[in-house]
Design a protein around this motif. Structure first.
Motif, short mmCIF file in Angstrom:
data_model
loop_
_atom_site.label_atom_id
_atom_site.label_comp_id
_atom_site.label_asym_id
_atom_site.label_seq_id
_atom_site.Cartn_x
_atom_site.Cartn_y
_atom_site.Cartn_z
N GLN A 283 0.86 -1.20 0.00
CA GLN A 283 0.00 0.00 0.00
C GLN A 283 0.89 1.24 0.00
OE1 GLN A 283 -2.62 0.92 3.36
NE2 GLN A 283 -4.08 1.77 1.88
N GLU A 297 3.61 0.23 2.63
CA GLU A 297 3.52 -0.71 3.75
C GLU A 297 3.24 -2.08 3.17
OE1 GLU A 297 0.46 -0.04 6.71
OE2 GLU A 297 0.99 -1.87 7.80
N VAL A 300 0.18 -8.44 4.27
CA VAL A 300 0.17 -9.83 3.81
C VAL A 300 -1.20 -10.23 3.26
CG1 VAL A 300 -0.45 -10.78 6.09
CG2 VAL A 300 0.82 -12.20 4.46
N ARG A 301 -1.16 -11.07 2.23
CA ARG A 301 -2.38 -11.68 1.69
C ARG A 301 -2.11 -13.17 1.50
NH1 ARG A 301 -3.77 -7.54 3.17
NH2 ARG A 301 -4.85 -5.85 2.11
N LEU A 332 7.77 -13.27 3.65
CA LEU A 332 7.37 -11.97 3.07
C LEU A 332 8.59 -11.10 2.81
CD1 LEU A 332 4.24 -10.82 5.14
CD2 LEU A 332 4.29 -11.69 2.80
N THR A 357 5.14 -8.64 15.00
CA THR A 357 4.19 -8.87 16.11
C THR A 357 4.98 -9.08 17.40
OG1 THR A 357 4.26 -11.24 15.85
CG2 THR A 357 2.60 -10.08 14.59
N ASP A 417 2.72 1.31 15.62
CA ASP A 417 1.50 1.18 14.80
C ASP A 417 0.26 1.30 15.69
OD1 ASP A 417 0.02 0.77 12.55
OD2 ASP A 417 0.46 -1.36 12.34
N LYS A 441 -6.43 4.52 11.78
CA LYS A 441 -7.61 4.93 10.98
C LYS A 441 -8.78 5.32 11.88
CE LYS A 441 -10.49 2.97 7.31
NZ LYS A 441 -11.70 3.59 7.79
N GLU A 474 -2.84 6.74 8.88
CA GLU A 474 -3.34 5.54 8.19
C GLU A 474 -4.83 5.67 7.91
OE1 GLU A 474 -1.13 1.48 9.33
OE2 GLU A 474 -2.19 2.38 11.01
N PHE A 496 -7.11 4.48 1.25
CA PHE A 496 -7.74 4.10 0.00
C PHE A 496 -7.91 5.29 -0.95
CE2 PHE A 496 -10.06 0.07 1.72
CZ PHE A 496 -8.82 -0.50 1.97
#
Ligand SMILES: Nc1nc2c(ncn2[C@@H]2O[C@@H]3COP(=O)(O)O[C@H]4[C@@H](O)[C@H](n5cnc6c(=O)[nH]c(N)nc65)O[C@@H]4COP(=O)(O)O[C@H]3[C@H]2O)c(=O)[nH]1
Length: 533
Positions: A283, A297, A300-301, A332, A357, A417, A441, A474, A496
């Motif tokens: 992103q 950033e 993960v998908r 990743l 994490t 974050d 956000k 964000e 977005f």
């Protein structure tokens, strides 16, 4: 894989078999034990009943004859014979009364004139020398007992007992059908017997109960095969088997369901990790003063075999709980080098941020993994940024601080974050030494409408300013939010409104096209946000 399947079936079938077999085994043991001990007691009671009947019959015969003796019935006169007939008529047990010589020769008997069979006297003593009990032998099918009472040196009264009374059934028919009964006198002669219908009556495990009369020379032996006793619990036994089988089926289904659930998650997920089905999406992070892409950033998908894209919210909690997130992050990072290494080498001003994490800070392995992955790669250490959420507490702050320092020593940056959404934020800022704060956000969403959100964003910006930290917003998805952030002095944002997370090729194309991601901004009519200056 095969051994896992076998293992799983062992785990399903093991409890199932146990749930079926153990209750059946216990129920069978308890029921059998109970039935045999109950059957033994019943047999004993039946034997006691037969002894009692024999005692009663003999006692009545003795009483009857004693009364006749008192009347002087010592010859076969008409009156005496009438008295004998009356006595036998009045008694249920006595079939005939008469006189015999001491050696058993019959003199007379009523009714019917004489005794049918010769009496063999003396027979068994009752303890009273004047009374004898013997068994009549002869043509008659029924074995009959005769009780004699001495009248004088030459003559005895004789009472012949009917076998009808002793042969009455006693006990539960399920048991008595297979039961054998024998009534003996003490000299071993058989008075009465009832044969069993079962062929197993002679088997070695047949159950036998013996009872002696306390006052008379009578012995009763009762025997029955164990199966006759088990018949009484057959229904219960069937119930227990049906119950155990039903429980077993239920256990099997539950086991299969649990296994299916686990299989759905754990096996499939581990396989996906091994098959490297996790991909980085990128992103863009935008400089909102210029609209240019400042970096990205990595998000993960999980792209499954069938092409479906699974967002991180669906699997991250599991990946974190199982520790598989470490392997996913490692994969990743390697993929970022392949995907954007050349792009980043050509554009050294670009940054890339990667999420870590709490698990990554349990030991220092992540430091060497970062070093190995990016050493001499297209992505320089100083282009890296690592995000640590404040939503999941770090277990060892000292160790975490050490890891932070080592990562920062390479030239990479550390970002807090989801700032403001967790519990550890300020403590983390104080202890860990972040370089960047990312505003969540959750606050950005409401900046132009909600004073509280604006206050939080403003305060975070203030803290960042005072600590000399950069800020990234964000989840920006509206132009008034951009305007607000610009006015506040936040330079970097993602959301977005600029771009969704993109597959590598699209992100690379976007950067190479030197795209300006700033949306068309409406004219600034008034100042946005209470605090914007
Ligand atoms: N509605 C809306 N959403 C926006 C907008 N801009 C960005 N987002 C979404 O917000 C999330 C931002 O990432 P995050 O706060 O680090 O939150 C991330 C991050 O905490 C975690 N995550 C994602 N990738 C990784 C990873 O590789 N490793 C670890 N440890 N966590 C990851 O999962 C969270 C969710 O990731 P995503 O589903 O990709 O969701 C991403 C992104 O797609 C916007 O304008 N509107």
């Amino acid at each position: 894989m095969l051994s896992k399947k076998i293992n799983r079936w062992v785990w399903i079938l093991g409890p199932t078999i146990a749930v079926v077999a153990i209750p059946i085994f216990i129920a069978e043991y308890v029921l059998t034990h109970h039935a045999l001990s109950k059957g033994r007691t019943e047999l004993h009671d039946i034997a006691v009943t037969y002894v009692q009947r024999a005692d009663d019959m003999i006692a009545e015969a003795i009483t009857t004859m004693k009364k006749l003796k008192l009347k002087g019935t010592d010859n076969c006169s008409i009156e005496n014979r009438e008295a004998f007939g009356r006595a036998s008529f009045e008694s249920y047990y006595i079939q005939q009364v008469g006189l015999a010589t001491n050696d058993g020769t019959l003199l007379c008997g009523e009714p019917m004139g004489s005794l049918i069979s010769p009496v063999r006297l003396p027979a068994t003593s009752t303890g009273d020398p004047s009374i004898m009990i013997g068994i009549l032998s002869g043509q008659h099918a029924d074995t009959q007992a005769a009780v004699t009472l001495r009248i004088n040196d030459t003559t005895r009264l004789v009472a012949r007992l009917s076998p009808k009374a002793i042969s009455l059934e006693a006990g539960d028919p399920r048991l008595t059908g297979a039961m054998a009964v024998s009534v003996y006198l003490d000299d071993g002669s058989l008075w009465w017997e009832r044969k069993s219908h079962s062929e197993r009556i002679l088997a070695p495990d047949v159950i036998v109960e013996k009872v002696r009369s306390e006052s008379l020379p009578i012995r009763v032996i009762v025997a029955a095969p164990p199966e006759a006793m088990l018949a009484s619990v057959a229904e219960l036994s069937n119930f227990s088997i049906i119950g155990a089988v039903v429980t077993g089926i239920f256990t099997l289904l539950v086991g299969m369901w649990i296994s299916w659930q686990q299989n759905d998650g754990s096996d499939e997920f581990s396989r996906a990790v091994s098959a490297q089905e996790f991909y980085p999406y990128y992103q863009p992070v935008v400089d909102i003063m210029t609209g240019k892409i400042a970096g990205c950033e990595v998000l993960v998908r999980w792209i499954r075999d069938d092409g479906t894209v699974v967002p991180p919210g669906a699997f991250l909690p599991y990946a974190e709980a199982t520790g598989l997130i470490r392997e996913i992050t490692r994969q990743l990072m390697i993929k970022t080098v392949e995907d954007i290494g050349p792009l980043y080498k050509a554009n050294p001003q670009l940054k890339v941020s990667i999420n870590l994490t709490a698990t990554h800070f349990d030991n220092a392995d992540i430091v060497s993994e970062i070093r190995q992955t990016y050493y001499n790669s297209g992505i320089a250490y100083r282009q890296l940024m690592f995000e640590v959420t404040e939503q999941h507490p770090l277990r060892d702050l000292d160790l975490s601080q050490q890891i932070f320092k080592e990562i920062q020593a390479m030239g990479a940056k550390m970002a807090l974050d989801d700032a403001g959404t967790g519990h550890g934020g300020l403590a983390y800022l104080q202890k860990l030494g972040f370089d960047i704060i990312k505003i969540d956000k959750m606050f950005i969403d409401h900046v132009c409408y909600d004073v509280t959100s604006e206050t939080i964003v403003h305060s975070l910006h203030d803290i960042a300013d005072r600590l000399g930290l950069s800020m990234i917003a964000e989840g920006v998805d509206a132009t008034d939010q951009i305007r607000y952030l610009q006015n506040l002095g936040v330079e970097m944002a993602q959301g977005f409104i600029f771009s969704k997370p993109l597959p590598a090729s699209e992100f690379v194309a976007l950067v190479e096209a030197k795209a300006n991601l700033m949306p068309d901004m409406p004219e600034e009519e008034e100042e946005v946000g209470e605090y914007a200056a």
